[in-house]
Motif scaffolding. Sequence first.
Motif, PDB file in Angstrom:
ATOM      1  N   GLU A  60       5.942  37.157  91.384  1.00  0.00           N
ATOM      2  CA  GLU A  60       6.553  38.135  92.274  1.00  0.00           C
ATOM      3  C   GLU A  60       5.621  39.323  92.494  1.00  0.00           C
ATOM      4  O   GLU A  60       5.730  40.350  91.827  1.00  0.00           O
ATOM      5  N   LYS A  94       7.115  42.986  93.004  1.00  0.00           N
ATOM      6  CA  LYS A  94       7.628  43.663  91.806  1.00  0.00           C
ATOM      7  C   LYS A  94       6.493  44.144  90.914  1.00  0.00           C
ATOM      8  O   LYS A  94       6.545  45.253  90.378  1.00  0.00           O
ATOM      9  N   ARG A 139       0.665  35.930  95.003  1.00  0.00           N
ATOM     10  CA  ARG A 139       1.784  35.058  94.662  1.00  0.00           C
ATOM     11  C   ARG A 139       1.271  33.707  94.191  1.00  0.00           C
ATOM     12  O   ARG A 139       0.464  33.060  94.840  1.00  0.00           O
TER      13      ARG A 139
END
Length: 130
Positions: A15, A18, A53
């Motif tokens: 992620e 985040k 990612r």
Amino acid sequence: MPLVKAGLVVLDCAEPEKLAQFYLELLEGETVAASANLVEVRGADGVRLAFRRDANATPPSWPRPENSLQAHLDFLVDDLDAAERRIVGLGGRPVDTKDATGRYEERGYADPAGHSFTVRLVPPVAPKQG
């Protein structure tokens, strides 16, 4: 002009949004670029990091000895205790196996995705003589 210019450190994670937020707050920085699979940030002091990612990313096992330390980040701080409070408050965790009651020159942590990093005291600078 050099043919190859210095780039930036890219951390793989599940992620990136985040994880980028963790480092944005830690480094008091700004987002430089963002796409569906990559977020690049620049800290207040100019350090650049990117987060890519990778749905299959697994965190390194450091400091456990079964896997070598693949890479880690070092950050310089003036106050180890204040840095630790900030890191833990943002979702990082201590991984250093030293007794946490003493003052050390450096401490190890993992970010929320498990990447290791170290905070070190800024080396003291002696005043110039003469």
